[in-house]
Design an enzyme around this catalytic site. Sequence first.
Site, PDB file in Angstrom:
ATOM      1  N   CYS A   2       0.825  -1.196   0.000  1.00 41.28           N
ATOM      2  CA  CYS A   2       0.000   0.000   0.000  1.00 41.28           C
ATOM      3  C   CYS A   2       0.870   1.261   0.000  1.00 41.28           C
ATOM      4  O   CYS A   2       1.872   1.335   0.685  1.00 41.28           O
ATOM      5  CB  CYS A   2      -0.958   0.078   1.177  1.00 41.28           C
ATOM      6  N   ARG A  27       3.673   0.070  -4.927  1.00 44.25           N
ATOM      7  CA  ARG A  27       3.437  -0.498  -3.597  1.00 44.25           C
ATOM      8  C   ARG A  27       2.090  -1.205  -3.486  1.00 44.25           C
ATOM      9  O   ARG A  27       1.806  -1.876  -2.495  1.00 44.25           O
ATOM     10  CB  ARG A  27       3.514   0.601  -2.539  1.00 44.25           C
ATOM     11  N   TRP A  74      -3.037  -2.649  -1.769  1.00 42.29           N
ATOM     12  CA  TRP A  74      -2.733  -4.040  -2.061  1.00 42.29           C
ATOM     13  C   TRP A  74      -3.513  -4.825  -1.005  1.00 42.29           C
ATOM     14  O   TRP A  74      -3.190  -4.791   0.177  1.00 42.29           O
ATOM     15  CB  TRP A  74      -1.234  -4.283  -1.945  1.00 42.29           C
ATOM     16  N   ASN A 100      -1.712   1.637   6.077  1.00 45.43           N
ATOM     17  CA  ASN A 100      -0.904   0.557   5.513  1.00 45.43           C
ATOM     18  C   ASN A 100      -0.540  -0.354   6.678  1.00 45.43           C
ATOM     19  O   ASN A 100      -0.016   0.122   7.677  1.00 45.43           O
ATOM     20  CB  ASN A 100       0.357   1.175   4.888  1.00 45.43           C
ATOM     21  N   GLY A 101      -0.856  -1.630   6.589  1.00 45.63           N
ATOM     22  CA  GLY A 101      -0.553  -2.556   7.693  1.00 45.63           C
ATOM     23  C   GLY A 101      -1.770  -3.403   7.999  1.00 45.63           C
ATOM     24  O   GLY A 101      -2.670  -3.555   7.167  1.00 45.63           O
ATOM     25  N   GLU A 481      17.204 -17.431  -8.989  1.00 48.49           N
ATOM     26  CA  GLU A 481      16.803 -16.034  -9.208  1.00 48.49           C
ATOM     27  C   GLU A 481      16.234 -15.856 -10.621  1.00 48.49           C
ATOM     28  O   GLU A 481      15.229 -15.164 -10.820  1.00 48.49           O
ATOM     29  CB  GLU A 481      18.014 -15.114  -8.974  1.00 48.49           C
ATOM     30  N   LYS A 485      12.461 -14.530 -11.393  1.00 48.81           N
ATOM     31  CA  LYS A 485      12.223 -13.343 -12.223  1.00 48.81           C
ATOM     32  C   LYS A 485      11.210 -13.660 -13.309  1.00 48.81           C
ATOM     33  O   LYS A 485      10.278 -12.909 -13.560  1.00 48.81           O
ATOM     34  CB  LYS A 485      13.565 -12.918 -12.833  1.00 48.81           C
ATOM     35  N   GLU A 488       7.553 -14.201 -11.857  1.00 47.80           N
ATOM     36  CA  GLU A 488       6.812 -13.066 -11.317  1.00 47.80           C
ATOM     37  C   GLU A 488       6.341 -12.076 -12.367  1.00 47.80           C
ATOM     38  O   GLU A 488       5.317 -11.436 -12.180  1.00 47.80           O
ATOM     39  CB  GLU A 488       7.583 -12.363 -10.188  1.00 47.80           C
ATOM     40  N   HIS A 504      17.137 -37.484 -10.105  1.00 47.67           N
ATOM     41  CA  HIS A 504      16.509 -38.115  -8.939  1.00 47.67           C
ATOM     42  C   HIS A 504      14.998 -37.885  -8.946  1.00 47.67           C
ATOM     43  O   HIS A 504      14.374 -37.893  -7.886  1.00 47.67           O
ATOM     44  CB  HIS A 504      17.166 -37.599  -7.658  1.00 47.67           C
ATOM     45  N   LYS A 603       5.702  -4.111  -4.071  1.00 45.35           N
ATOM     46  CA  LYS A 603       7.146  -3.962  -3.890  1.00 45.35           C
ATOM     47  C   LYS A 603       7.623  -4.229  -2.472  1.00 45.35           C
ATOM     48  O   LYS A 603       8.593  -4.912  -2.258  1.00 45.35           O
ATOM     49  CB  LYS A 603       7.533  -2.552  -4.322  1.00 45.35           C
TER      50      LYS A 603
END
Length: 608
Positions: A2, A27, A74, A100-101, A481, A485, A488, A504, A603
Amino acid sequence: MCGIVGYVGNGNASDFLIDGLRRLEYRGYDSAGIAVYDHGEIKIEKKQGRLVNLENVLKDHPLSGHIGIGHTRWATHGKPSDVNAHPHGDCHNHFVIVHNGIIENYMTLKKDLMAKGHVFKSETDTEIVAHVLEEVDDGDFLSTVQKMLTIIEGSYSLVILDAAHPDTIICTKKNNPLIIGLGKGENFIASDIPAVINHTRDIYILQDEELAIVTKGSVQLLDRDGNPIHKEIQKVTWSAAAAEKGGYPHFMLKEIFEQPKAVHDTVAIHLNKDGSVNFDDLGWTKECFEGITNILITACGTAYHAGLVAKHYIERFVKIPVSVEIASEYRYSKPLTSEHTLCIVVSQSGETIDTLEALKEAKRHGARSLAVTNSIGSSIAREADHVVYTLAGPEIAVASTKAYTTQLVALLLLALYMSQLKNSISADLIQKITEGLKDLPKQIEKVLGEKDHMSDVADRLIKAHDIFYLGRSIDYAIAMEGALKLKEVSYIHAESYAAGELKHGTLALITQETPVIAVATQDNVSSKMYSNIQEVKARGAEVLGIGYDDDEEIGKYTTETVRIPRVDPFIAPILSVIPMQLLAYYTSIKRGNDVDKPRNLAKSVTVE
Ligand code: F6R
């Protein structure tokens, strides 16, 4: 999560609020809203979806006034919708807030307040705060906010308007970031610097449980009990242009291309003229390491992947065993951390709640701590005993690129510095690697020249359903990584595998429908890697190899190879990740995705 903004001054509040929200949209972007004190009342407009939807609403229903607050969301509690979007008001929009939270005790409070006649409009935890304010209102804005803070539990940045005090905003925070930008005859509130950078470079960074009473001509800083506190004004050193796209179509591409500079800056501040490494600011001595028997690295996502590479650096150079833990797992793991542990946390934002809590947990067990972060004055930077800053500059795209490569550089330099103090490797080896680091920006430029090549490869990947990323040793960490990338931003399923582990079980999944990206830069395992490439090729997979420009072998086994300049294998990951970043970027845009704001992501993850 947010983005929050606030404005009080002589200007049109809506203009700043919308511009600020645009700059904070990374955000959160599932809904947005603003509230402005307009002709004697607080008016709210909010809309589900991207900010542009809100802007369209405001064309027909403009809000005009000189004080206001805004939010880009968000969702955590309550699905994305117009009604769940912030700002939220009490029964009469007397108190209107953005948050926010997470308010953890909202269910109990909601029940009590409903019994007292409060009517709730949304499904959010946030709305409760406005109703608590209404319930405890004593006519004094500050004391009402203070009372509310004794009732709510959880994490928050809160920015509050009170219709009875139309010249004042009160804001406060706990475990979520909030800054105040100081203007002339106007002041700004925001979750992050990019929102205010066009207006001022002078900011206060609010700390947990501090309050600010903000009017157009003053900012009063108080502790929770109302005692005045003194705080230094911080000067933002990066330019407004750093937070703009600067001619690039997307922030992600711009940030990939900023890596030569970001790496140069991060290297330059830690190198002495004689090639030795300098972290003297840490105040560490050889003796500091005497009681340290193990190093714990903990972080999330991309930063965790940087930690996996750092394990190789530290174990090889410093010769202390390293464990790398996902922060959200570590914090609940009843760890064996002790005063013999050095805990290193890695976080671009410095605000990731799991990383912050993991750090606190390690400290509770007696660990000494160091944070590697990109955010000056962030919660993690303050919580750790020592801080090393990466100089990536602002990273706006949700997918981390330049922050990651600067984390690798900072962690490599740190490992060399520790080994310098401990005398655990030769000065010649240190110098060889630092020389390599000095050249690295030029080498990165060369790899960025593969841009069109990676765009062509992306054309062939856009239809894939599953893509495998393989590597061994450090290359396995880089493969992780690369796969993250791609996932996402392209939404294609990708899986990273230690190449030796494939047979395996996972080899069963490899067919001509599963392209493979194979990283082969670690000389001590390259022949093994070539065998693994042949194993997947034999099952029909097309293989894109990533190898050195002088590696004559790899091309014999891959379908196609992208080349990086020959560098020390410890430096190679900082180069080999770049083609994978470009590949993720192009695959995403060719699939029509919003590459800077991938679905469901944000983010800075300040909720669990
Ligand atoms: C992926 C990405 C995330 C972050 C993670 C930790 O591109 O950016 O995986 O790395 O959320 O964030 P920080 O580094 O801010 O703690």
